[in-house]
Design a protein around this motif. Structure first.
Motif, PDB file in Angstrom:
ATOM      1  N   ARG A 202      -6.959  96.943 -31.275  1.00  0.00           N
ATOM      2  CA  ARG A 202      -5.540  97.135 -30.947  1.00  0.00           C
ATOM      3  C   ARG A 202      -5.322  98.416 -30.148  1.00  0.00           C
ATOM      4  O   ARG A 202      -4.516  98.455 -29.217  1.00  0.00           O
ATOM      5  CB  ARG A 202      -4.714  97.133 -32.229  1.00  0.00           C
ATOM      6  N   VAL A 203      -6.051  99.467 -30.492  1.00  0.00           N
ATOM      7  CA  VAL A 203      -5.920 100.732 -29.768  1.00  0.00           C
ATOM      8  C   VAL A 203      -6.412 100.573 -28.329  1.00  0.00           C
ATOM      9  O   VAL A 203      -5.736 100.974 -27.372  1.00  0.00           O
ATOM     10  CB  VAL A 203      -6.691 101.859 -30.479  1.00  0.00           C
ATOM     11  N   ALA A 206      -4.084  98.485 -26.272  1.00  0.00           N
ATOM     12  CA  ALA A 206      -2.869  99.239 -25.921  1.00  0.00           C
ATOM     13  C   ALA A 206      -3.137 100.176 -24.741  1.00  0.00           C
ATOM     14  O   ALA A 206      -2.320 100.276 -23.813  1.00  0.00           O
ATOM     15  CB  ALA A 206      -2.370 100.028 -27.125  1.00  0.00           C
ATOM     16  N   THR A 207      -4.275 100.861 -24.751  1.00  0.00           N
ATOM     17  CA  THR A 207      -4.575 101.782 -23.647  1.00  0.00           C
ATOM     18  C   THR A 207      -4.878 101.009 -22.362  1.00  0.00           C
ATOM     19  O   THR A 207      -4.503 101.447 -21.274  1.00  0.00           O
ATOM     20  CB  THR A 207      -5.764 102.700 -24.000  1.00  0.00           C
ATOM     21  N   ARG A 209      -3.543  98.165 -21.505  1.00  0.00           N
ATOM     22  CA  ARG A 209      -2.258  97.693 -20.989  1.00  0.00           C
ATOM     23  C   ARG A 209      -1.487  98.803 -20.286  1.00  0.00           C
ATOM     24  O   ARG A 209      -0.802  98.568 -19.292  1.00  0.00           O
ATOM     25  CB  ARG A 209      -1.420  97.124 -22.133  1.00  0.00           C
ATOM     26  N   LYS A 210      -1.565 100.033 -20.819  1.00  0.00           N
ATOM     27  CA  LYS A 210      -0.872 101.154 -20.179  1.00  0.00           C
ATOM     28  C   LYS A 210      -1.378 101.357 -18.760  1.00  0.00           C
ATOM     29  O   LYS A 210      -0.619 101.745 -17.860  1.00  0.00           O
ATOM     30  CB  LYS A 210      -1.076 102.430 -20.998  1.00  0.00           C
ATOM     31  N   GLN A 216       5.323  97.397 -19.387  1.00  0.00           N
ATOM     32  CA  GLN A 216       4.716  96.837 -20.596  1.00  0.00           C
ATOM     33  C   GLN A 216       5.678  95.945 -21.382  1.00  0.00           C
ATOM     34  O   GLN A 216       5.245  95.129 -22.184  1.00  0.00           O
ATOM     35  CB  GLN A 216       4.202  97.964 -21.493  1.00  0.00           C
ATOM     36  N   THR A 224       0.174  88.823 -25.668  1.00  0.00           N
ATOM     37  CA  THR A 224      -0.199  88.926 -27.078  1.00  0.00           C
ATOM     38  C   THR A 224       0.243  87.683 -27.829  1.00  0.00           C
ATOM     39  O   THR A 224       1.381  87.234 -27.682  1.00  0.00           O
ATOM     40  CB  THR A 224       0.466  90.153 -27.734  1.00  0.00           C
ATOM     41  N   TYR A 230      -5.254  87.432 -27.880  1.00  0.00           N
ATOM     42  CA  TYR A 230      -4.720  87.776 -26.569  1.00  0.00           C
ATOM     43  C   TYR A 230      -5.140  86.728 -25.536  1.00  0.00           C
ATOM     44  O   TYR A 230      -6.125  86.018 -25.709  1.00  0.00           O
ATOM     45  CB  TYR A 230      -5.233  89.150 -26.118  1.00  0.00           C
TER      46      TYR A 230
END
Length: 245
Positions: A202-203, A206-207, A209-210, A216, A224, A230
């Motif tokens: 998940r971390v 998230a990075t 996607r940034k 976002q 998601t 995903y």
């Protein structure tokens, strides 16, 4: 261009009639199977482009059908089932299904999922060995040989894990990848490892996607599926997601 060939497996008369009417109005060629044995035989002889599969069949569980077909075919399988629990979705996707649609469903959603699957079929059939070294999806480009990724011409500065995640999703564009599958491919290990690495996944997602998504709150590339996993969305030339086109 030949019309797409669809095999749908459904023993419920009302649902089966709805699907048949929907496919007919869209000029798809199709065949219906009412049990698992017939589904396997039709998949072998009919060679459909896509299968729509109910899990609750009278003779065998649909999960077993997915596993059997995956032993010899990569055709997209869209599960259409009344089972709505995340565990059922994960089990079907881990077995090799490409997508999961819960009953009751709208006709528009069914057709949208079907178009996504058929675009994947066309993409796979048109891919050449040269193209396999380079991936493009809207403004996203991955140069596998160089190990670099770009968005709208700008290089994305990714960590090794982020790059591996991006490549895994890209090579399965349009297909839902479960947490279990992604963790197994990226980190490997047992079921215990899946639980341990889920926060890391998940971390890193998230990075990634940034760095990848311009907005976002309206993702263009990575979708998601809450509690499941995903999917890399297939984009058009205008960079807009084609989920509903």
């Amino acid at each position: 261009m030949n019309k797409p060939q669809i095999l749908f497996v459904e023993d419920d008369t009302a649902v089966g009639n709805l699907i048949a009417t929907t496919l007919e109005t869209q000029n798809y060629q199709f065949r219906r199977a009412r049990n698992g044995a017939q589904a396997v035989m039709d998949a072998l002889s009919y060679r459909p482009d896509v299968m729509l599969l109910d899990l609750g069949l009278p003779d065998v569980d649909g999960i077993d059908i997915i596993k059997k077909i995956r032993s010899w075919s990569n055709m997209p399988i869209i599960v259409v089932s009344a089972r709505s629990d995340d565990r059922d979705k994960v089990a079907a996707l881990d077995a090799g299904a490409d997508d999961y649609l819960t009953k009751p469903f709208s006709v528009d959603e069914l057709l949208a999922r079907l178009r996504v699957a058929l675009r994947r079929v066309r993409y796979d059939s048109q891919k050449t060995s040269e193209e396999a070294a380079r991936y493009q999806n809207g403004g996203l480009v991955i140069d596998y040989a160089a190990g670099c990724a770009y968005r709208d011409g700008q290089e994305l500065h990714l960590t090794p894990i982020e790059y591996k995640l991006l490549c895994l999703l890209a090579k399965n564009t349009g297909k839902v990848l479960t947490h279990n599958y992604i963790i197994g491919e990226i980190w490997g290990g047992s079921a215990d490892n899946v639980t341990a690495e889920l926060p890391s996944l998940r971390v890193f997602m998230a990075t990634l996607r940034k760095k990848l998504e311009v907005d976002q709150s309206h993702p263009q590339y990575i979708q998601t599926h809450i509690g499941v996993g995903y999917r890399m969305i297939q984009c058009g030339k205008d960079h807009e997601p084609q989920e509903n086109l």
